[in-house]
Design a protein around this motif. Structure first.
Motif, PDB file in Angstrom:
ATOM      1  N   UNK B 269      26.048  40.735  33.546  1.00 49.88           N
ATOM      2  CA  UNK B 269      26.794  39.559  33.083  1.00 49.88           C
ATOM      3  C   UNK B 269      25.898  38.654  32.231  1.00 49.88           C
ATOM      4  N   UNK B 270      26.454  38.224  31.094  1.00 43.75           N
ATOM      5  CA  UNK B 270      25.692  37.300  30.247  1.00 43.75           C
ATOM      6  C   UNK B 270      26.096  35.880  30.580  1.00 43.75           C
ATOM      7  N   UNK B 271      25.163  34.975  30.414  1.00 41.12           N
ATOM      8  CA  UNK B 271      25.485  33.569  30.655  1.00 41.12           C
ATOM      9  C   UNK B 271      25.986  32.965  29.348  1.00 41.12           C
ATOM     10  N   UNK B 272      27.303  32.733  29.223  1.00 42.71           N
ATOM     11  CA  UNK B 272      27.848  32.280  27.956  1.00 42.71           C
ATOM     12  C   UNK B 272      27.355  30.900  27.543  1.00 42.71           C
ATOM     13  N   UNK B 281      26.773  26.908  35.380  1.00 39.98           N
ATOM     14  CA  UNK B 281      27.474  27.882  34.535  1.00 39.98           C
ATOM     15  C   UNK B 281      28.719  28.406  35.235  1.00 39.98           C
ATOM     16  N   UNK B 282      28.596  28.649  36.533  1.00 39.47           N
ATOM     17  CA  UNK B 282      29.732  29.169  37.294  1.00 39.47           C
ATOM     18  C   UNK B 282      30.874  28.168  37.299  1.00 39.47           C
ATOM     19  N   UNK B 283      30.530  26.894  37.469  1.00 37.43           N
ATOM     20  CA  UNK B 283      31.555  25.855  37.503  1.00 37.43           C
ATOM     21  C   UNK B 283      32.295  25.792  36.166  1.00 37.43           C
ATOM     22  N   UNK B 284      31.555  25.974  35.066  1.00 41.77           N
ATOM     23  CA  UNK B 284      32.170  25.860  33.741  1.00 41.77           C
ATOM     24  C   UNK B 284      33.113  27.037  33.447  1.00 41.77           C
ATOM     25  N   UNK B 285      32.865  28.153  34.101  1.00 41.31           N
ATOM     26  CA  UNK B 285      33.704  29.315  33.814  1.00 41.31           C
ATOM     27  C   UNK B 285      35.139  29.073  34.260  1.00 41.31           C
ATOM     28  N   UNK B 286      36.049  29.647  33.529  1.00 37.99           N
ATOM     29  CA  UNK B 286      37.447  29.549  33.931  1.00 37.99           C
ATOM     30  C   UNK B 286      37.756  30.591  34.980  1.00 37.99           C
ATOM     31  N   UNK B 292      37.233  38.314  35.964  1.00 39.01           N
ATOM     32  CA  UNK B 292      36.614  39.418  35.211  1.00 39.01           C
ATOM     33  C   UNK B 292      35.264  39.784  35.823  1.00 39.01           C
ATOM     34  N   UNK B 293      34.511  38.748  36.229  1.00 38.64           N
ATOM     35  CA  UNK B 293      33.198  38.996  36.840  1.00 38.64           C
ATOM     36  C   UNK B 293      33.370  39.753  38.153  1.00 38.64           C
ATOM     37  N   UNK B 294      34.396  39.373  38.904  1.00 40.47           N
ATOM     38  CA  UNK B 294      34.660  40.027  40.191  1.00 40.47           C
ATOM     39  C   UNK B 294      35.031  41.499  39.968  1.00 40.47           C
ATOM     40  N   UNK B 295      35.874  41.717  38.948  1.00 41.49           N
ATOM     41  CA  UNK B 295      36.306  43.078  38.633  1.00 41.49           C
ATOM     42  C   UNK B 295      35.095  43.925  38.209  1.00 41.49           C
TER      43      UNK B 295
END
Lengths: 172, 339
Positions: B269-272, B281-286, B292-295
């Motif tokens: 996983x890349x940190x966008x 970063x996790x908080x900012x993700x939708x 998608x990360x879980x999948x």
């Protein structure tokens, strides 16, 4: 094989504990009681109608007493013939919330075939009298009436003459 | 709600979930007790979790019509009504949990399984799924021809997808076909491609077994049952491992298959956002990124578990009859007394 037996026993013990816990915390859930007084307390219904007349061979106290407060209030009294130990009389009282069908489920013995059904006046109350054959093949009769927000149902494993006397002795 | 729980279909819904949980626990016990590990073996046991709860309830009711009644419940091992009518501060917590888990499971089923399946089916009916009608470079055609040497499939059953991503899947319906992307053809050598194609041939061969189709139909009928969903996914993962074994047996090249599977692992996983703490970063993700990360994580976990076990052909036919019968009897016997 031994491991499997031990683990299966563990699963059974866990299920039994799950079954026991709610009864421990909520004593008003469906369960068997030793006395009618205990059942009345659990169901929160103190106006239980009990028969004062018993045909020959039947007597007080009931052999089986069941009560519940949820999902609807209900008390069941079962009387057995001492010689055969077979259930001969079932008195069910349940709140109208459960509905007639649910109330009928509280009878251990049910009608296999109703031969005759008729209206009956029980000391001024409208009642329904049914005569037929019960699930265990014995002739049986039942009388049902509503009183004080409760269904009362008396099922007797014989013809209706004695049943009416029993029901008569229950109401004033 | 009260009357639904007491009705035939209400009892069916509740008891299929409870019976699935117990069946799942008991087969896990069986795996430990008899050291059952091979995917063929574990899959056979897992079928019990899918099939038994779906069919046992009507059989139990036929054997004893009064099974849902008060008197049976009084002597039962576990009476679910005790928990469903058990309120905390007036709130029917367990009934709410039951409904919530059924709704979430049904939603997951519709969004993750049913809709994609319908879309895929429609694409196949329209002929869109086979992007293989396009001309294939000679180098790719030769590579496929080389890889297919000794494999029991016609060259015409391979379609090349005009896609630079690494993709490989098979259509096991009506006209069986293997789809391989240009990207994958570019990175795999002849032996790796052969092993990967052999894996897909395994899927095509096994799809002819009706038990898998029936298991899927039963799982669809139990769309509300979270345990059936989890067990069916485990069953699908075991299917991948069985097809790995099939590919190794067919090609005799476990290393090539391991390399091919390894290439399908998702990129880390890349940190966008770039920089900053991981927590921020996790908080900012939708929610979509998290899903998608879980999948991606799930896919990677499956591929890693496949990679760990791909090896020389091994016997997976340890005696299973007696353990299976005992487990079956235990599940059927215990579940009879769970209402």
């Amino acid at each position: 094989m031994v491991y499997m037996a031990v683990m299966a026993a563990g699963v059974v013990a866990f299920l039994a504990a799950l079954n026991w816990f709610p009864s421990l915390v909520r004593p008003d859930l469906a369960r068997r009681y030793a006395t009618v007084e205990d059942a009345m307390r659990a169901a929160g219904y103190h106006g239980i109608l009990v028969p004062k007349y018993f045909p020959e061979g039947l007597s007080w106290p009931p052999a089986f007493i069941f009560a519940q407060k949820r999902p609807f209030r209900a008390v069941v009294l079962e009387f057995t013939e001492p010689k055969t130990m077979r259930t001969a009389l079932i008195v069910v009282q349940s709140s109208l919330k459960g509905g007639a069908a649910e109330a009928e489920k509280l009878q251990r013995i049910r009608f296999a075939r109703i031969r005759e059904q008729t209206g009956y006046r029980l000391k001024g109350r409208d009642a329904v009298l049914q005569v037929g054959i019960c699930g265990d093949g014995r002739p049986c009769s039942r009388i049902i009436w509503k009183e004080g927000g409760f269904y009362s149902s008396v099922l007797y494993m014989s013809y209706p003459v004695e049943l009416i006397r029993i029901a008569d002795s229950m109401v004033r | 709600m009260d009357s639904f729980i007491s009705s035939y279909w209400g009892m069916y819904a509740v008891q299929t979930v409870l019976h699935s949980i117990i069946a799942s626990a008991l087969i896990d016990c069986a795996f430990i007790a008899w050291d059952i590990r091979g995917p063929r073996m574990t899959q056979r046991f897992r079928f019990l979790v899918i099939f038994l709860p779906a069919f046992s309830f009507p059989v139990y009711q036929l054997i004893r019509p009064g099974r849902g009644g008060v008197y049976f419940r009084l002597g039962s091992l576990l009476d679910s009504n005790k928990w469903f009518f058990f309120n905390f501060w007036g709130v029917p917590v367990f009934r709410m949990l039951l409904v919530l888990s059924a709704v979430i499971t049904a939603l997951i089923f519709i969004l993750q399984e049913f809709l994609p399946m319908v879309v895929h089916l429609m694409e196949q009916l329209r002929g869109d799924g086979a992007a293989g009608g396009q001309p294939v470079e000679e180098a790719f055609a030769l590579k496929i021809e080389d890889a297919l040497e000794g494999l029991p499939i016609r060259p015409g059953s391979i379609s090349v997808l005009d896609d630079e991503d690494l993709a490989l899947y098979s259509n096991t319906w009506r006209d069986p076909r293997i789809f391989v992307s240009r990207g994958l053809l570019r990175v795999l050598d002849k032996h790796q491609l052969q092993a990967a194609l052999a894996h897909e041939i395994g899927h095509i061969r096994r799809s002819r077994k009706p038990v898998l189709t029936i298991a899927y139909i039963v799982r669809v009928l139990m769309f509300y049952n979270p345990v059936a969903m989890i067990e069916f996914r485990k069953l699908a993962q075991e299917e991948e491992k069985i097809c790995d074994d099939f590919a190794v047996a067919l090609t005799g090249r476990p290393q090539a298959l391991r390399e091919a599977v390894g290439m399908l692992r998702p990129e880390p996983d890349e940190n966008p956002e770039g920089g900053g703490s991981q927590g921020k970063a996790v908080i900012r993700r939708g929610a979509r990124d998290i899903a998608a990360a879980f999948e991606r994580y799930s896919l990677d976990a499956l591929l890693k578990s496949r990679l760990r076990r791909i090896g020389p052909p091994a016997e997976d036919e340890t005696p299973w009859g007696v353990p299976f019968v005992i487990t079956f009897a235990l599940i059927a016997g215990i579940n009879y007394f769970v209402v």
